[in-house]
Enzyme design. Sequence first.
Site, PDB file in Angstrom:
ATOM      1  N   GLY A 243      32.537  31.129  17.297  1.00 15.95           N
ATOM      2  CA  GLY A 243      33.261  32.229  16.658  1.00 15.95           C
ATOM      3  C   GLY A 243      32.835  33.556  17.240  1.00 15.95           C
ATOM      4  N   SER A 244      32.955  34.587  16.443  1.00 11.74           N
ATOM      5  CA  SER A 244      32.705  35.948  16.924  1.00 11.74           C
ATOM      6  C   SER A 244      31.201  36.217  17.096  1.00 11.74           C
ATOM      7  CB  SER A 244      33.282  36.947  15.916  1.00 11.74           C
ATOM      8  OG  SER A 244      32.707  36.700  14.648  1.00 11.74           O
TER       9      SER A 244
ATOM     10  N   GLY B 152      27.768  35.078  14.997  1.00  9.97           N
ATOM     11  CA  GLY B 152      26.557  34.574  15.658  1.00  9.97           C
ATOM     12  C   GLY B 152      25.318  35.373  15.295  1.00  9.97           C
TER      13      GLY B 152
ATOM     14  N   GLU C 295      28.412  29.523  20.433  1.00  9.05           N
ATOM     15  CA  GLU C 295      29.521  29.732  21.384  1.00  9.05           C
ATOM     16  C   GLU C 295      30.321  30.919  20.847  1.00  9.05           C
ATOM     17  OE1 GLU C 295      30.270  28.115  24.180  1.00  9.05           O
ATOM     18  OE2 GLU C 295      29.077  26.278  24.061  1.00  9.05           O
TER      19      GLU C 295
ATOM     20  N   CYS D  47      38.770  32.524  23.791  1.00 10.44           N
ATOM     21  CA  CYS D  47      37.474  33.154  24.060  1.00 10.44           C
ATOM     22  C   CYS D  47      37.376  33.500  25.540  1.00 10.44           C
ATOM     23  CB  CYS D  47      36.334  32.236  23.639  1.00 10.44           C
ATOM     24  SG  CYS D  47      36.518  30.572  24.273  1.00 10.44           S
TER      25      CYS D  47
HETATM   26  P1  NAD Z   1      34.940  34.159  13.158  1.00  6.38           P
HETATM   27  O1  NAD Z   1      33.590  34.535  13.648  1.00  6.38           O
HETATM   28  O2  NAD Z   1      35.637  35.072  12.242  1.00  6.38           O
HETATM   29  O3  NAD Z   1      34.844  32.732  12.399  1.00  6.38           O
HETATM   30  C1  NAD Z   1      34.395  31.561  13.046  1.00  6.38           C
HETATM   31  C2  NAD Z   1      33.870  30.578  12.022  1.00  6.38           C
HETATM   32  O4  NAD Z   1      32.629  31.049  11.510  1.00  6.38           O
HETATM   33  C3  NAD Z   1      34.772  30.382  10.803  1.00  6.38           C
HETATM   34  O5  NAD Z   1      34.760  29.026  10.445  1.00  6.38           O
HETATM   35  C4  NAD Z   1      34.097  31.240   9.742  1.00  6.38           C
HETATM   36  O6  NAD Z   1      34.368  30.836   8.425  1.00  6.38           O
HETATM   37  C5  NAD Z   1      32.646  31.027  10.091  1.00  6.38           C
HETATM   38  N1  NAD Z   1      31.703  32.069   9.665  1.00  6.38           N
HETATM   39  C6  NAD Z   1      31.859  33.409   9.729  1.00  6.38           C
HETATM   40  N2  NAD Z   1      30.737  34.039   9.323  1.00  6.38           N
HETATM   41  C7  NAD Z   1      29.841  33.073   9.011  1.00  6.38           C
HETATM   42  C8  NAD Z   1      28.504  33.063   8.534  1.00  6.38           C
HETATM   43  N3  NAD Z   1      27.837  34.198   8.285  1.00  6.38           N
HETATM   44  N4  NAD Z   1      27.884  31.890   8.326  1.00  6.38           N
HETATM   45  C9  NAD Z   1      28.524  30.727   8.582  1.00  6.38           C
HETATM   46  N5  NAD Z   1      29.804  30.650   9.016  1.00  6.38           N
HETATM   47  C10 NAD Z   1      30.451  31.820   9.230  1.00  6.38           C
HETATM   48  O7  NAD Z   1      35.833  33.863  14.469  1.00  6.38           O
HETATM   49  P2  NAD Z   1      37.410  33.610  14.601  1.00  6.38           P
HETATM   50  O8  NAD Z   1      38.157  34.870  14.331  1.00  6.38           O
HETATM   51  O9  NAD Z   1      37.797  32.372  13.864  1.00  6.38           O
HETATM   52  O10 NAD Z   1      37.524  33.250  16.164  1.00  6.38           O
HETATM   53  C11 NAD Z   1      37.623  34.200  17.196  1.00  6.38           C
HETATM   54  C12 NAD Z   1      36.267  34.479  17.822  1.00  6.38           C
HETATM   55  O11 NAD Z   1      35.654  33.260  18.248  1.00  6.38           O
HETATM   56  C13 NAD Z   1      36.393  35.317  19.090  1.00  6.38           C
HETATM   57  O12 NAD Z   1      35.320  36.234  19.146  1.00  6.38           O
HETATM   58  C14 NAD Z   1      36.289  34.277  20.209  1.00  6.38           C
HETATM   59  O13 NAD Z   1      35.874  34.800  21.445  1.00  6.38           O
HETATM   60  C15 NAD Z   1      35.282  33.337  19.627  1.00  6.38           C
HETATM   61  N6  NAD Z   1      35.372  32.006  20.224  1.00  6.38           N
HETATM   62  C16 NAD Z   1      34.378  31.632  21.094  1.00  6.38           C
HETATM   63  C17 NAD Z   1      34.453  30.391  21.715  1.00  6.38           C
HETATM   64  C18 NAD Z   1      33.399  29.956  22.707  1.00  6.38           C
HETATM   65  O14 NAD Z   1      33.360  28.772  23.033  1.00  6.38           O
HETATM   66  N7  NAD Z   1      32.542  30.840  23.202  1.00  6.38           N
HETATM   67  C19 NAD Z   1      35.525  29.523  21.452  1.00  6.38           C
HETATM   68  C20 NAD Z   1      36.507  29.943  20.543  1.00  6.38           C
HETATM   69  C21 NAD Z   1      36.409  31.189  19.935  1.00  6.38           C
END
Ligand code: NAD
Length: 514
Positions: free
Chosen positions: A248-249, A253, A270, A304
């Site tokens: 995720g974002s 992370g 990731e 991503c």
């Molecule tokens: P997001 O960070 O909003 O959410 C991702 C996941 O994390 C969701 O399931 C969310 O509920 C969970 N989450 C959020 N905060 C959390 C916390 N504090 N504790 C535990 N879980 C938590 O991301 P998004 O908007 O769904 O996706 C887009 C982002 O993901 C972009 O920044 C993109 O670059 C990144 N991404 C990276 C990869 C990679 O492999 N590097 C792949 C896909 C997406």
Amino acid sequence: MTTTVKTPLPTSDALRSRVRDALTAVGSSVTLGDPGAGGLTASSPINGDVLFTLRESSIGDVDAAIAEAAHAYTTWRLTPAPVRGALVARLGELLVEHKAELAALVTIEAGKITSEALGEVQEMIDVCEFAVGLSRQLYGKTIASERPGHRLMETWHPLGVVGVITAFNFPVAVWAWNTAIALVCGDTVVWKPSELTPLTALGCQALLQRACADVGAPVEVSRLVLGEREIGEKLVDDPRVALVSATGSVRMGRQVGPRVAARFGRALLELGGNNAAVVTPAADLDLAVRGIVFSAAGTAGQRCTTLRRLIVHSSIADELVAKIVAAYRQLPVGDPFAEGTLVGPLIHERSYRDMVGALQQAEAEGGEVTGGERHDVGDEGAFYVTPAVVRMPGQSAVVHTETFAPILYVLTYETLDEAVAMNNAVPQGLSSSIFTLDIREAERFLGADGSDCGIANVNIGTSGAEIGGAFGGEKETGGGRESGSDSWKAYMRRATNTVNYSAELPLAQGVTFG
Ligand code: NAD
């Protein structure tokens, strides 16, 4: 800049009916609530409507899911790895059989065009095949011992419960990368998908449960919990979860990494990217344009690995930008199910607002914007945009930020050293590429003082990785590696064994003791 828009969009009733058909076909028996009922909402960016409501997991549900997965682990870790591979092989077969249905769910919830949604399911099938082969290749090393009559070796053992937290934009592939590998490694999995893609997750889970039943594996090797961030946090904090694999974002992370570290758990992160392509005067420009347009505008800029920065030699910048703008004019934007559409919707209004804000900031920082307009498709809650190209006078704050939308910033350079420095100037380090037919330029970019990203390509764009390589990035991208190569090692623990088969007890380093 104008692009064609494919309308009319599917109605909510039509989307609901496709969801029901797909979930029935994959064998899910989940209860789909009416849009007005409480619980977790399942929406579609295609028209912005809530399609269904679902029962959200409670913290108690997560606790129970972890307990079940932990219990299943005690037998799964002792199941021979090739037998564990048979489960993943069966999952792969079911994915082949239900590719179209799962892809339809991806299109409905993530807004991907059909070809990309099918490609994402294909990626799941590919990683299942890879994992099945891996189930017979989980080997360690034998190392020469300094002591006579001794053998020194490494053994790889299963790790435990893996908590998988996934993002909306790859709602099925990322789960498969983690789950297929974790299962053959002898781990069990608890999955918390994005709150934006619960229906797709239910489809995947139903297929894996069927695969378990077909091969006689315990269904508890895989558990699904649905909900928002707090549900993920429970996985992050629970000491029974040996590895938290979170996608995720960077913002997410930053929260997850320190919390897992605080309990000495393992984290595989990731996170976001801010990917660049360098285009040199030695590039095949037509090939470069094709690679750039797919990487920058594909998936409506919501990968991503999306190309966000173009670093082009000043001598070819005008020509290249003109070609990209001309190609963007031809891009059909609209209903992702419609044949010929290449750019589907943004995921939600916040994403559109972020795009507008970034374009305004870019203009304030001296950028010249082409494109970026929203299309009126008759649905207030749906956000379709023309991808934007922004010529920037130089590095700036907005260029260093990942805005999850189709914005391509164009910067110019004079020397290759300068281009490499610009590539590396952002806090993220996921993907990068160089377009050149000059081998010296290409090797300079791939070298130790070249791109600092986890992925560095030559003459292809930044997106569209194959599963055979390790996937992930450096710096704020989190450092994790998933999928191919030796990424499996993150899902196992290594034991170093020294076996003394002599009648003596020599000590290492020549130490004598008594
Ligand atoms: P997001 O960070 O909003 O959410 C991702 C996941 O994390 C969701 O399931 C969310 O509920 C969970 N989450 C959020 N905060 C959390 C916390 N504090 N504790 C535990 N879980 C938590 O991301 P998004 O908007 O769904 O996706 C887009 C982002 O993901 C972009 O920044 C993109 O670059 C990144 N991404 C990276 C990869 C990679 O492999 N590097 C792949 C896909 C997406």
